[in-house]
Write a protein that holds these residues in place. Structure first.
Motif, PDB file in Angstrom:
ATOM      1  N   LEU A   1       0.725  -1.208  -0.024  1.00  0.00           N
ATOM      2  CA  LEU A   1       0.014  -0.096  -0.010  1.00  0.00           C
ATOM      3  C   LEU A   1       0.790   1.351  -0.007  1.00  0.00           C
ATOM      4  O   LEU A   1       0.615   2.178  -0.638  1.00  0.00           O
ATOM      5  N   LYS A   2       1.978   1.224   0.950  1.00  0.00           N
ATOM      6  CA  LYS A   2       2.864   2.520   0.989  1.00  0.00           C
ATOM      7  C   LYS A   2       3.641   2.240  -0.409  1.00  0.00           C
ATOM      8  O   LYS A   2       3.657   3.813  -0.920  1.00  0.00           O
ATOM      9  N   SER A   3       3.955   1.659  -1.271  1.00  0.00           N
ATOM     10  CA  SER A   3       4.601   1.601  -2.294  1.00  0.00           C
ATOM     11  C   SER A   3       3.794   2.148  -3.551  1.00  0.00           C
ATOM     12  O   SER A   3       4.003   2.803  -4.501  1.00  0.00           O
ATOM     13  N   GLU A   4       2.368   1.981  -3.594  1.00  0.00           N
ATOM     14  CA  GLU A   4       1.443   2.498  -4.370  1.00  0.00           C
ATOM     15  C   GLU A   4       1.354   3.730  -4.216  1.00  0.00           C
ATOM     16  O   GLU A   4       1.257   4.603  -5.264  1.00  0.00           O
ATOM     17  N   VAL A   5       1.389   4.345  -3.113  1.00  0.00           N
ATOM     18  CA  VAL A   5       1.764   6.015  -2.911  1.00  0.00           C
ATOM     19  C   VAL A   5       2.851   6.308  -3.577  1.00  0.00           C
ATOM     20  O   VAL A   5       2.687   7.567  -4.352  1.00  0.00           O
ATOM     21  N   GLY A   6       4.071   5.817  -3.185  1.00  0.00           N
ATOM     22  CA  GLY A   6       5.195   6.187  -3.988  1.00  0.00           C
ATOM     23  C   GLY A   6       5.037   6.324  -5.588  1.00  0.00           C
ATOM     24  O   GLY A   6       5.737   6.918  -6.044  1.00  0.00           O
ATOM     25  N   ARG A   7       4.480   5.109  -5.969  1.00  0.00           N
ATOM     26  CA  ARG A   7       4.310   4.863  -7.280  1.00  0.00           C
ATOM     27  C   ARG A   7       3.566   6.162  -7.971  1.00  0.00           C
ATOM     28  O   ARG A   7       3.988   6.727  -9.123  1.00  0.00           O
ATOM     29  N   VAL A   8       2.472   6.556  -7.589  1.00  0.00           N
ATOM     30  CA  VAL A   8       1.539   7.799  -7.923  1.00  0.00           C
ATOM     31  C   VAL A   8       2.223   8.998  -7.939  1.00  0.00           C
ATOM     32  O   VAL A   8       2.115   9.581  -8.695  1.00  0.00           O
ATOM     33  N   ILE A   9       3.043   9.033  -6.910  1.00  0.00           N
ATOM     34  CA  ILE A   9       3.761  10.227  -6.582  1.00  0.00           C
ATOM     35  C   ILE A   9       4.795  10.609  -7.706  1.00  0.00           C
ATOM     36  O   ILE A   9       5.020  11.532  -8.324  1.00  0.00           O
ATOM     37  N   ARG A  10       5.693   9.296  -7.916  1.00  0.00           N
ATOM     38  CA  ARG A  10       6.883   9.367  -9.030  1.00  0.00           C
ATOM     39  C   ARG A  10       5.997   9.684 -10.282  1.00  0.00           C
ATOM     40  O   ARG A  10       6.529  10.502 -11.179  1.00  0.00           O
ATOM     41  N   TRP A  11       5.069   9.260 -10.787  1.00  0.00           N
ATOM     42  CA  TRP A  11       3.999   9.618 -11.786  1.00  0.00           C
ATOM     43  C   TRP A  11       3.748  11.066 -11.966  1.00  0.00           C
ATOM     44  O   TRP A  11       3.653  11.649 -12.859  1.00  0.00           O
ATOM     45  N   GLY A  12       3.436  11.510 -10.729  1.00  0.00           N
ATOM     46  CA  GLY A  12       3.025  12.814 -10.420  1.00  0.00           C
ATOM     47  C   GLY A  12       4.281  13.911 -10.943  1.00  0.00           C
ATOM     48  O   GLY A  12       4.154  14.762 -11.580  1.00  0.00           O
TER      49      GLY A  12
ATOM     50  N   ALA B   1       1.665   4.786  10.609  1.00  0.00           N
ATOM     51  CA  ALA B   1       2.766   4.025  11.007  1.00  0.00           C
ATOM     52  C   ALA B   1       3.508   3.794   9.273  1.00  0.00           C
ATOM     53  O   ALA B   1       4.803   3.457   9.125  1.00  0.00           O
ATOM     54  N   ILE B   2       2.761   3.820   8.274  1.00  0.00           N
ATOM     55  CA  ILE B   2       3.213   3.586   7.137  1.00  0.00           C
ATOM     56  C   ILE B   2       2.900   4.485   6.119  1.00  0.00           C
ATOM     57  O   ILE B   2       2.926   4.434   4.890  1.00  0.00           O
ATOM     58  N   HIS B   3       2.757   5.899   6.729  1.00  0.00           N
ATOM     59  CA  HIS B   3       2.655   6.908   5.645  1.00  0.00           C
ATOM     60  C   HIS B   3       4.056   7.287   4.775  1.00  0.00           C
ATOM     61  O   HIS B   3       5.264   7.027   5.290  1.00  0.00           O
ATOM     62  N   PHE B   4       3.784   7.416   3.442  1.00  0.00           N
ATOM     63  CA  PHE B   4       4.940   7.691   2.693  1.00  0.00           C
ATOM     64  C   PHE B   4       5.402   9.041   2.968  1.00  0.00           C
ATOM     65  O   PHE B   4       4.682  10.219   2.981  1.00  0.00           O
ATOM     66  N   ASN B   5       6.569   9.179   2.786  1.00  0.00           N
ATOM     67  CA  ASN B   5       7.569  10.717   2.981  1.00  0.00           C
ATOM     68  C   ASN B   5       8.026  10.780   1.658  1.00  0.00           C
ATOM     69  O   ASN B   5       9.176  10.252   1.354  1.00  0.00           O
ATOM     70  N   ILE B   6       7.591  11.878   1.136  1.00  0.00           N
ATOM     71  CA  ILE B   6       7.951  12.337  -0.147  1.00  0.00           C
ATOM     72  C   ILE B   6       9.471  12.955  -0.198  1.00  0.00           C
ATOM     73  O   ILE B   6      10.191  12.703  -1.088  1.00  0.00           O
ATOM     74  N   ASP B   7       9.901  13.253   1.061  1.00  0.00           N
ATOM     75  CA  ASP B   7      11.165  13.783   1.430  1.00  0.00           C
ATOM     76  C   ASP B   7      12.413  13.049   1.200  1.00  0.00           C
ATOM     77  O   ASP B   7      13.559  13.112   1.313  1.00  0.00           O
ATOM     78  N   LYS B   8      11.853  11.655   1.433  1.00  0.00           N
ATOM     79  CA  LYS B   8      12.979  10.648   1.555  1.00  0.00           C
ATOM     80  C   LYS B   8      13.106   9.770   0.167  1.00  0.00           C
ATOM     81  O   LYS B   8      13.782   8.851   0.290  1.00  0.00           O
ATOM     82  N   MET B   9      12.048  10.189  -0.576  1.00  0.00           N
ATOM     83  CA  MET B   9      12.092   9.271  -2.002  1.00  0.00           C
ATOM     84  C   MET B   9      13.293   9.591  -2.876  1.00  0.00           C
ATOM     85  O   MET B   9      13.599  10.878  -2.699  1.00  0.00           O
ATOM     86  N   LYS B  10      13.787   8.669  -3.470  1.00  0.00           N
ATOM     87  CA  LYS B  10      14.965   9.033  -4.419  1.00  0.00           C
ATOM     88  C   LYS B  10      14.553   9.290  -5.728  1.00  0.00           C
ATOM     89  O   LYS B  10      13.788   8.791  -6.456  1.00  0.00           O
TER      90      LYS B  10
END
Length: 263
Positions: free
Chosen positions: A77-88, A253-262
């Motif tokens: 679920l957390k990785s799905e958030v990261g994927r959509v953010i990368r698409w953004g 506890a599983i919120h995605f942090n945009i500041d930590k993404m590569k």
């Protein structure tokens, strides 16, 4: 593979066999083919009468699939958030057509998300994407939980056929009252049918139905999360806004942090 499912079933059967081993040395009294045929055959016959054969067969296949089907984990679920953010970020940099390559890959692995990405690329508004995907989610959930409902019905039926088998055994026993020495063993065999009915219901049909229902609810939740992200993508919202809105669906506890993404 669902280790918990396998362990639960083994422990349940193990406790049953262990209790028999402690209580008696006569194990064969618990093995009775006519009783098994009465319970299994009666349950299947009633199910085929109640439902279309195709759905009954699909329900029986689900007993196997709950052990080997992939699960939706918290990290997914957390990785799905990261994927959509990368698409953004991709949309900000290169526009919506840049997602076409992603849509092509998804068609082989995730048709729901591929459908949503196609709508975003086609220029649907965020509200239109959200509305269509929400309808898709609910109709898919309804279709996929039919098997769970059938298995719940089978769980309700099997103890009834166990009781029917017991009544048949009692009738036969009462017809032979002239032979008192065989009354005890005959009664034991009659009661084994009820035992089989309860075991099939409480250790197989109902637990499997409950797990199917739970997994489909998790998939539905995941799809709502994805649908919201794609809707925001169609609205050209910023990656940080997408993060905060999608995170609102998740456990903190599983919120995605945009500041930590590569990037």
């Amino acid at each position: 593979m669902s280790i918990g499912t396998i362990l639960g079933f083994i422990i349940g059967i193990g406790l049953f066999i262990g209790a028999i081993a402690v209580a008696t040395d006569d194990f064969l009294v618990f093995l009775n083919l006519p009783s098994l045929v009465m319970v299994v055959g009666g349950t299947l016959a009633s199910s085929f009468i109640s439902y279309e054969a195709r759905y009954v067969l699909l329900s029986l296949k689900m007993i196997y699939r709950i052990v080997f089907a992939p699960q939706v984990s918290r990290n997914l679920l957390k990785s799905e958030v990261g994927r959509v953010i990368r698409w953004g970020y991709t949309v900000q940099k290169s526009g919506l057509p840049a997602l076409e390559a992603e849509a092509s890959k998804l068609k082989r692995t995730d048709r729901f998300m591929a459908f949503g990405v196609d709508m975003v690329i086609s220029g649907y508004t965020g509200e239109e994407v959200r509305d269509i995907l929400n309808t898709t989610i609910e109709t898919s959930f309804g279709r996929n939980t039919v098997q769970a409902n059938i298995l719940k019905t089978m769980g309700a039926i099997s103890p009834a056929f166990g009781m029917i088998g017991t009544l048949v055994g009692l009738v036969i026993m009462l017809g032979n009252l002239s032979d008192p020495e065989n009354l005890g063993p005959a009664l034991a065999v009659a009661l084994v049918t009820t035992l089989y009915g309860v075991l099939f219901a409480r250790l197989l049909f109902i637990p499997v139905a409950t797990k199917i229902q739970q997994r489909e609810e998790i998939v539905r939740f995941r799809n709502y999360l994805v649908a919201e992200g794609l809707s925001l993508l169609a609205e050209r919202r910023s990656p940080r806004y997408i993060q905060d809105k999608m995170n609102s669906f998740l456990d903190p506890a599983i919120h995605f942090n945009i500041d930590k993404m590569k990037k």
